[in-house]
Design a protein around this motif. Sequence first.
Motif, short mmCIF file in Angstrom:
data_model
loop_
_atom_site.label_atom_id
_atom_site.label_comp_id
_atom_site.label_asym_id
_atom_site.label_seq_id
_atom_site.Cartn_x
_atom_site.Cartn_y
_atom_site.Cartn_z
N ALA A 194 0.87 -1.19 0.00
CA ALA A 194 0.00 0.00 0.00
C ALA A 194 0.90 1.23 0.00
N GLY A 226 1.18 7.86 -3.63
CA GLY A 226 0.42 6.66 -3.94
C GLY A 226 1.21 5.64 -4.72
N MET A 268 -3.15 10.66 -8.16
CA MET A 268 -2.48 9.60 -7.43
C MET A 268 -3.35 8.36 -7.46
N VAL A 293 -4.52 5.16 -5.33
CA VAL A 293 -4.58 4.70 -3.95
C VAL A 293 -5.11 3.28 -3.95
N LEU A 294 -4.48 2.44 -3.13
CA LEU A 294 -4.94 1.07 -3.00
C LEU A 294 -5.96 1.01 -1.87
N SER A 295 -7.20 0.65 -2.20
CA SER A 295 -8.20 0.47 -1.14
C SER A 295 -8.71 -0.96 -1.23
N GLU A 343 -7.79 3.07 -6.81
CA GLU A 343 -8.60 4.26 -7.05
C GLU A 343 -7.71 5.40 -7.51
N LEU A 381 -7.24 9.14 -7.84
CA LEU A 381 -7.79 10.34 -7.20
C LEU A 381 -6.98 11.57 -7.59
#
Lengths: 303, 517
Positions: A168, A194, A228, A230-232, A237, A239
Amino acid sequence: MRSEQRQDSARADALTLLPLADARCRATDFAGGKAAALARLVPTLPDAIPSAWVLPSAAARDLLAKASDAEATEWMPELQTAIERALPHHPNGYAVRSSATDEDSAVRSFAGQYETVLAVRDPGDVAEAVLTCVRSGSSDRIRAYRRASGTDDSDGDAPAVLIQGMVAAERSGVAFTIHPVTGARQTVLNANYGLGDLLVSGAVTPDTFVVDELGRIVQTTLGTKRRMTVLSHAGLEDLPVPEGLRERLCLLDSDVAAVVAAAKACEGQLGFAVDMEWAISRERVFVLQARPVTGLGPDPGHR
Amino acid sequence: MTADRGTDAEWITAVARPNTPLFLSFLISGQERAKIEEHTGLPVGFTHIRRRGIRLQYRADEIAAAKQAITELRERRGLALFEDYAQRCLSSCAAFLRRAKQLGIVADGAAATGASREERVDSYFSSAIAHATFLQTMILMQFELETFLDEFVADHTAGESEGERRRIADALKLALEPNHEIVNVTELLELGRFVQETVPGHAEWVTVDPADLIVRIASEFPELWERIRSYAERFGWMGRSYYVGSPTTSADVVLRLCDVLKDDCTERLRRAATNRERQLAERERAIAALGATAQAEHLAAVMSTYMHLRTYRLDVFFMAHELMVEVFREVARQLGLSGYEDTAFLAWQDITAALAGRSETVELTEKIVGRRGGFEFRATAGATEWLPTIPSAPSPAKRATDGATDTLHGVTGCPGQYTGRVRIIANAEDVRAMEPGEVLVTTMTLPSRMAAVEKARAIVTDEGGMLSHAVLVSREFNIPCVIGTGDATERLRTGDIIEVDASAATVRVVSAAAPDE
């Protein structure tokens, strides 16, 4: 040679995933270039190499042959079982990457990229991603190239597959231990917030840091860093970077020093100047990939 | 509205707003007398409007005539006038939102509505223009309703003091349905409470770099991240004002969350709820003081609707446009513009003409580039003339030389006292720079500035109306608020320490910021 290997692995268990730390993974013809380089780094940088598993080249070829000749119901359960047996639950899911033996050959450069599938969680999805990677060696484009160049009229080759626990990443980027434009003995870092996929694909302008041989930061260039990844838990994602974060460098000097130290360690262990993908998560530097810097490439900001 | 001090007395200057050409083109298209009458049923209208700097100006004689017409109607129809008008506004808002939803959901979906993109854009514009007619009228109606309220209170509270009457009238200015801005802050505090109650180690978050925190929450706290995403989805439109700026995203929400986590969110929510209960109780007492008649109840209900409508009507404009964002992205692509935001600098007529192939990209680009640097227009009956930008002369320093005697006077928005550091908020950069505990000083509060409001311990605005946005929010959260100072943003500077005595409606400079701050 190739057929012998196929028989060996078929006799053993064609669909066993090996941990990256397994000594056999250090051989390029066994695990492919990407996995082999990381495997060789494990003893030197044990905390920096994400936990990973390898589907060796031979097993990948078997899988490709089965996938071409037989119905999915005949081999899919076996693949899924192998994955479930080998891989522990990883909260961030996995990055599934092809690891070809001919990584830096003309084929690779023509084909652009072998596959990488990020943030895969479910074992069934990991299996699909493994197949995608295995098949990427025999993509239409590569076959067309092989036919046109007359170098190979086979159905193509199956790359080994590297399955890494996802990091992450809070910041990530690439590092070159030789200046990719001038060839100077400087380490050049590109960095964004990210995950690094936007940066590697050239979709954002990252920050750039140039570090000399004494470890001094001799140049910094602020990138626009508009987006960026983002790992969710839902996956990746994309963003927009909040404006307050765009206008400042995304690495502290201490971050730069830590990434440079990792890159230098890779260079020392592998014996060549490296082009390294890295990530920082929870104040730890991870090395996601390290390969030789091949010639003086284009401006790293526009890779 | 405040009088434009020291300039042309024939013009009245409205409060400063970051209007864009597209928004204004909806507004002024509806300002012709016949249209206003048709859509509002009121014989008022404005045939001359111009923009100077960031302020819209109306002709004093037209404003006076409109006020006169409304006063006459009020004398004839009483409260029913206001009720009818509010109902008309509410149903108009609802119709406009519905239309935007129909037109905007499928970006490239001629099949979805059976209409081409051009037709959909036209239809959206028509709806916006029809809806926009009451913008200026609404403000005049509110003023008139306040007069009606004051007279009603005076008639029904014989023997009460002036202060008591003021208190009763104020107590009725309470929106029963919380507006979007209040829900926005309340739900952010609820997110904060969720973190403070369920996440061990959240106390360290204040020391974590915000960029890292975004990633950590996304990867390690699935439930919280889902809540944040849902919050960003619902309030994303608030990030833009007048169609420019960036919508609020999950990453922005994390940054705002960092700010509210510095406080005890449970305590803040409790205070807000207590404050609300107190306001409701005061409202009940005020109705009782007016004789608890059906008429008093009715007046309180209408007043409450106006309090809600005041911000809702503008919010609807921004929400509807956000629903159309994909359509306008495509329009921008089709017209060869650099992106969505560029369309905000064109009048709707420019866009319609270009979509019909009647103007070239280069002409549009010139307009956009020219107006991005500021713009002026002159709208008269039936025609709008966009003038070349005149660089605004630096405004003369209004700062008093003797800081100790520098006192500003305004109107009480929400009573209370607070002494603190000034933060002048003019743009998104200022909102980010603001520290919790500062005094928010701005021309007017806007949805896109809620991040500043939630950090503020007191609010001071230039703007005038008792039913304004700032009042609504400050009363809901019990933040001392002085409105209608006229020029606080010009007389104060970021870094000044001021004493806000909102009960007395004064702002006194305690110590001035260093000149170079």
